[in-house]
Write a protein that holds these residues in place. Structure first.
Motif, mmCIF file in Angstrom:
data_model
loop_
_atom_site.group_PDB
_atom_site.id
_atom_site.type_symbol
_atom_site.label_atom_id
_atom_site.label_comp_id
_atom_site.label_asym_id
_atom_site.label_seq_id
_atom_site.Cartn_x
_atom_site.Cartn_y
_atom_site.Cartn_z
ATOM 1 N N ILE A 48 67.196 21.541 50.417
ATOM 2 C CA ILE A 48 67.118 20.861 49.008
ATOM 3 C C ILE A 48 68.210 20.558 48.416
ATOM 4 O O ILE A 48 68.406 19.475 47.456
ATOM 5 C CB ILE A 48 66.894 22.500 48.118
ATOM 6 N N SER A 49 69.469 21.023 48.864
ATOM 7 C CA SER A 49 70.778 20.281 48.392
ATOM 8 C C SER A 49 71.940 20.536 49.648
ATOM 9 O O SER A 49 71.158 21.236 50.504
ATOM 10 C CB SER A 49 71.292 21.049 47.080
ATOM 11 N N ALA A 50 73.009 20.135 49.411
ATOM 12 C CA ALA A 50 74.153 20.263 50.475
ATOM 13 C C ALA A 50 74.356 21.997 50.790
ATOM 14 O O ALA A 50 74.349 22.345 51.826
ATOM 15 C CB ALA A 50 75.230 19.494 50.114
ATOM 16 N N ASN A 51 74.146 22.866 49.787
ATOM 17 C CA ASN A 51 74.230 24.021 49.986
ATOM 18 C C ASN A 51 73.197 24.939 49.868
ATOM 19 O O ASN A 51 73.440 26.001 50.091
ATOM 20 C CB ASN A 51 75.286 24.481 48.615
ATOM 21 N N CYS A 52 72.052 24.254 49.788
ATOM 22 C CA CYS A 52 70.841 25.195 49.802
ATOM 23 C C CYS A 52 69.719 24.505 50.633
ATOM 24 O O CYS A 52 69.252 23.578 50.521
ATOM 25 C CB CYS A 52 70.141 25.146 48.178
ATOM 26 N N SER A 53 69.448 25.631 51.663
ATOM 27 C CA SER A 53 68.190 25.130 52.737
ATOM 28 C C SER A 53 67.245 26.455 52.508
ATOM 29 O O SER A 53 67.727 27.741 52.671
ATOM 30 C CB SER A 53 68.664 25.041 54.041
ATOM 31 N N ARG A 54 66.034 26.240 52.304
ATOM 32 C CA ARG A 54 64.979 27.218 52.228
ATOM 33 C C ARG A 54 64.892 27.914 53.608
ATOM 34 O O ARG A 54 64.345 28.952 53.836
ATOM 35 C CB ARG A 54 63.823 26.768 51.711
ATOM 36 N N LEU A 55 65.327 27.053 54.645
ATOM 37 C CA LEU A 55 65.314 27.548 55.959
ATOM 38 C C LEU A 55 66.311 29.001 56.145
ATOM 39 O O LEU A 55 66.219 29.501 57.413
ATOM 40 C CB LEU A 55 65.699 26.641 57.107
ATOM 41 N N GLN A 56 67.351 29.060 55.280
ATOM 42 C CA GLN A 56 68.056 30.041 55.581
ATOM 43 C C GLN A 56 67.806 31.053 54.881
ATOM 44 O O GLN A 56 68.817 32.158 55.145
ATOM 45 C CB GLN A 56 69.678 29.499 54.885
ATOM 46 N N LEU A 92 60.972 26.375 38.556
ATOM 47 C CA LEU A 92 61.474 24.810 38.830
ATOM 48 C C LEU A 92 62.117 24.520 40.055
ATOM 49 O O LEU A 92 62.609 23.876 40.130
ATOM 50 C CB LEU A 92 62.175 24.140 37.451
ATOM 51 N N ALA A 93 62.097 26.027 40.720
ATOM 52 C CA ALA A 93 62.892 25.748 42.027
ATOM 53 C C ALA A 93 62.451 24.861 42.998
ATOM 54 O O ALA A 93 61.322 24.870 43.359
ATOM 55 C CB ALA A 93 63.276 27.193 42.637
ATOM 56 N N PRO A 94 63.014 23.629 43.388
ATOM 57 C CA PRO A 94 62.281 23.010 44.714
ATOM 58 C C PRO A 94 62.163 23.804 45.898
ATOM 59 O O PRO A 94 63.040 24.667 46.200
ATOM 60 C CB PRO A 94 63.305 21.829 44.837
ATOM 61 N N LEU A 95 61.151 23.770 46.663
ATOM 62 C CA LEU A 95 60.907 24.311 47.845
ATOM 63 C C LEU A 95 61.106 23.406 49.058
ATOM 64 O O LEU A 95 61.872 23.817 49.978
ATOM 65 C CB LEU A 95 59.417 24.534 47.920
ATOM 66 N N ILE A 150 56.207 29.252 40.561
ATOM 67 C CA ILE A 150 56.127 30.792 39.698
ATOM 68 C C ILE A 150 57.550 31.190 40.089
ATOM 69 O O ILE A 150 58.435 30.665 40.789
ATOM 70 C CB ILE A 150 55.184 31.383 40.569
ATOM 71 N N ARG A 151 58.073 32.178 39.548
ATOM 72 C CA ARG A 151 59.084 33.075 39.676
ATOM 73 C C ARG A 151 59.138 34.059 40.580
ATOM 74 O O ARG A 151 57.941 34.770 40.645
ATOM 75 C CB ARG A 151 59.720 33.724 38.317
ATOM 76 N N GLY A 152 59.888 34.383 41.595
ATOM 77 C CA GLY A 152 59.647 35.389 42.439
ATOM 78 C C GLY A 152 60.586 35.205 43.680
ATOM 79 O O GLY A 152 61.705 34.178 43.668
ATOM 80 N N ARG A 153 60.500 35.999 44.472
ATOM 81 C CA ARG A 153 61.294 36.056 45.816
ATOM 82 C C ARG A 153 60.637 35.355 47.160
ATOM 83 O O ARG A 153 59.322 35.345 47.215
ATOM 84 C CB ARG A 153 61.495 37.340 46.556
ATOM 85 N N LEU A 154 61.299 34.233 47.558
ATOM 86 C CA LEU A 154 60.903 33.440 48.613
ATOM 87 C C LEU A 154 60.857 34.395 50.017
ATOM 88 O O LEU A 154 61.653 34.767 50.356
ATOM 89 C CB LEU A 154 61.741 32.280 48.926
#
Length: 148
Positions: free
Chosen positions: A40-48, A65-68, A85-89
């Motif tokens: 998603i950004s330099a510091n954020c990967s949903r794979l982590q 509004l969080a990008p997946l 939606i709000r919640g835990r991935l």
């Protein structure tokens, strides 16, 4: 495009499965999906995202509004898919990284994007706000008629 055209989510037992909606531009006009990127950004990967235990410790918390992920098509277009939606991935679908065609071939099954667990106290309001298939089709029809 509004969020209703970007995502579908199927809610069962408080688990929400995020998929592309039938009306998403990627599923129209014979587009070919070339890649999916969970970075998603330099510091954020949903794979982590590392989830453990019954309380889902370590899961990334998402707002509406969080990008997946970002999905690219052969015509050079890139689409950001949001949680809605709000919640835990709980999980991302790593299978679509090596086989992005699953998003188009099996969008509501093997081509899902992610699984999100809403907060318990918010889960009822999330499901109450969902549209039935008929309501969804009516919204799309109204949008089509208003843009013509």
């Amino acid at each position: 495009f509004s969020q209703i055209q970007h995502n579908n989510f199927i809610s069962c037992c408080r688990i929400c499965v995020i998929t592309l909606a039938e009306a998403h531009p990627l599923l129209q006009n014979g587009k070919t999906i070339t890649s999916v990127n969970y970075q998603i950004s330099a510091n954020c990967s949903r794979l982590q995202n590392k989830v453990s235990g019954k309380s889902k410790r370590g899961a990334q918390f998402l707002t509406e509004l969080a990008p997946l992920c970002r999905i690219s098509s052969s015509d050079g277009e890139e689409y950001t898919i949001y949680s809605c939606i709000r919640g835990r991935l709980i999980e991302v679908n790593e299978n679509i990284l090596s086989n992005p065609a699953l998003l188009q071939e099996k969008p509501s099954t093997e081509g899902y994007i992610a699984v999100v667990l809403p907060k318990f106290e918010e889960s009822k309001s999330v499901t109450q706000g969902l549209l039935t298939q008929k309501e969804y089709e009516e919204v799309l029809l109204k949008r089509l008629n208003s843009s013509s």
